[in-house]
Design a protein around this motif. Structure first.
Motif, PDB file in Angstrom:
ATOM      1  N   ARG A 254      36.827 -43.075  -4.099  1.00  0.00           N
ATOM      2  CA  ARG A 254      36.919 -44.477  -4.513  1.00  0.00           C
ATOM      3  C   ARG A 254      36.080 -44.786  -5.755  1.00  0.00           C
ATOM      4  NH1 ARG A 254      35.629 -47.865   0.773  1.00  0.00           N
ATOM      5  NH2 ARG A 254      33.981 -46.270   0.859  1.00  0.00           N
ATOM      6  N   LEU A 256      36.034 -42.749  -8.292  1.00  0.00           N
ATOM      7  CA  LEU A 256      36.738 -41.982  -9.328  1.00  0.00           C
ATOM      8  C   LEU A 256      36.060 -40.644  -9.625  1.00  0.00           C
ATOM      9  CD1 LEU A 256      37.784 -44.884 -11.726  1.00  0.00           C
ATOM     10  CD2 LEU A 256      39.124 -43.800  -9.909  1.00  0.00           C
ATOM     11  N   VAL A 273      45.053 -41.590  -7.941  1.00  0.00           N
ATOM     12  CA  VAL A 273      45.000 -42.982  -7.506  1.00  0.00           C
ATOM     13  C   VAL A 273      46.427 -43.514  -7.395  1.00  0.00           C
ATOM     14  CG1 VAL A 273      44.273 -45.326  -8.115  1.00  0.00           C
ATOM     15  CG2 VAL A 273      42.745 -43.388  -8.516  1.00  0.00           C
ATOM     16  N   GLN A 285      40.349 -48.260 -14.884  1.00  0.00           N
ATOM     17  CA  GLN A 285      39.647 -47.112 -14.313  1.00  0.00           C
ATOM     18  C   GLN A 285      38.489 -46.668 -15.206  1.00  0.00           C
ATOM     19  OE1 GLN A 285      41.914 -43.769 -12.981  1.00  0.00           O
ATOM     20  NE2 GLN A 285      43.537 -45.006 -12.082  1.00  0.00           N
ATOM     21  N   PRO A 312      42.771 -49.968  -6.642  1.00  0.00           N
ATOM     22  CA  PRO A 312      44.034 -49.722  -7.341  1.00  0.00           C
ATOM     23  C   PRO A 312      44.786 -51.019  -7.645  1.00  0.00           C
ATOM     24  CG  PRO A 312      43.768 -48.182  -5.531  1.00  0.00           C
ATOM     25  CD  PRO A 312      42.667 -49.187  -5.390  1.00  0.00           C
TER      26      PRO A 312
END
Length: 368
Positions: A254, A256, A273, A285, A312
């Protein structure tokens, strides 16, 4: 004072945004195989219109004030030595590495080669082919296929143009039938033959194509707008196949981060994602990853930041130009069906300039 070395592999939308965000707080090195930034949003028109040939190319030289851009190809991430290995043998030390290598798109939305001259030559070839074709076939009825089909039609009003889509409706990924109906109406009003429920494949003879029912179409030029492939083969070849899912996307958590790695992040089209792989998502992102990288690099300081989770984007505006002066914009409405806006909004938001002035400003250039 800089908090550490950050190597960003890939100079697409996410990589450029991230490198720029970290330029003042870390020693940033951006690595890209291309010598310039490739504004892919403008590439479909560049593949059709000669006057747009060089529009997608924006130099990197004004992007970073403190960091540097290296033209080269990353072939391996040495996690033991914490170095990025380039094809030349050069090794770039890192405290944090970011995988932002994006995805491979079908032509003409592709930067061919590594130099502007090579890519421009490829665009010029597409332009010549479009200018002389009697029948152009575009396969794929998503946003890219519809946009490309419209560009071809406006460039060649005298040619036969066919759009074949495997699904029952155009733009079916939007979750609403209205955008697809609007796109279909525009295409048919401009004498484009639209074939739905037509899964196409190359035929037995050159210049022939066959649908799932066995029908054969002859066309002297075809474009396939049927999806993308993440640029991660180099990771698999370098022994990092366990970082990838079955589709070849980099698995991230979560924050990244690559699963199990505190100092490796992945942003944009390259990661797993679950959201539309569009430019706004890559930029969002990059912003979250930049915050989390700062938090990691400053974890022992008195101004320690907590990492943030990326949420997302499931409902985001989708803009589909029909050439420079028309198109549609799908605007999500909370709790209801998406609104579909027309030519005026679409022209102002994207269709006329294809966001080129915005991206030029992001790379330190004037809008013109």
């Amino acid at each position: 004072m800089y908090d550490g070395d950050v190597v960003v592999i890939g100079g697409g939308y996410g990589g450029v945004r991230l490198a720029k965000r970290l330029d003042g707080t870390a020693r940033v090195t951006l690595v890209d195989r291309k010598e310039v930034f490739f504004h892919r949003v403008a590439s479909l028109r560049a593949g059709v219109r000669p006057e747009w040939t060089h529009t997608p190319f924006i130099p990197f030289d004004r992007l970073l004030h403190h960091g540097r851009v290296v033209a080269g190809k990353a072939v391996r991430i040495d996690t033991a030595e914490r170095q990025v290995v380039l094809a030349t043998g050069e090794r770039l030390p890192y405290d944090v590495v970011v995988i932002a290598t994006g995805a491979d798109y079908p032509e003409p939305a592709r930067f061919v080669g590594t130099t502007v001259e090579e890519a421009a030559k490829s665009f010029a070839e597409h332009q010549r082919n479009v200018a002389t074709a009697e029948h152009v076939l575009v396969v794929g009825g998503g946003p890219g296929g519809v946009e490309l089909c419209a560009e071809v039609r406006l460039a060649r009003p005298d040619a036969r143009v066919t759009l074949a889509h495997s699904g029952p409706a155009l733009l079916d990924s939007t979750g609403s039938t209205r955008p697809g109906r609007k796109a279909l109406a525009w295409l048919e009003s401009h004498d484009v033959e639209v074939r739905l429920d037509s899964f196409m494949s190359p035929g037995n003879d050159f210049g022939t194509y066959r649908d799932g029912r066995g029908n054969v179409i002859e066309a002297d030029l075809s474009f396939w707008a049927t999806g993308t492939t993440p640029n991660t083969l180099w990771l698999r070849l370098a022994g990092h196949g366990d970082w990838l899912n079955r589709d070849g996307h980099v698995k991230v958590d979560r924050t990244l981060r690559v699963e199990g790695r505190l100092d490796v992040f992945a942003v944009g089209d390259v990661n797993d994602v679950s959201e539309f792989k569009i430019t706004p998502a890559a930029l969002a992102q990059a912003d979250i990853a930049a915050h989390n990288i700062r938090a990691y690099l400053q974890s022992s300081g008195k101004h320690r930041k907590e990492p943030r989770s990326y949420r997302p984007i499931q409902r985001t505006p989708l803009i589909v130009p029909f050439g420079p002066a028309d198109g549609l914009t799908v605007l999500p409405v909370p709790g209801g069906e998406s609104a579909v806006l027309g030519s005026r909004t679409t022209t102002l938001a994207k269709a006329k300039t294809l966001m080129t002035p915005y991206m030029r400003r992001q790379l330190g250039y004037t809008a013109a």
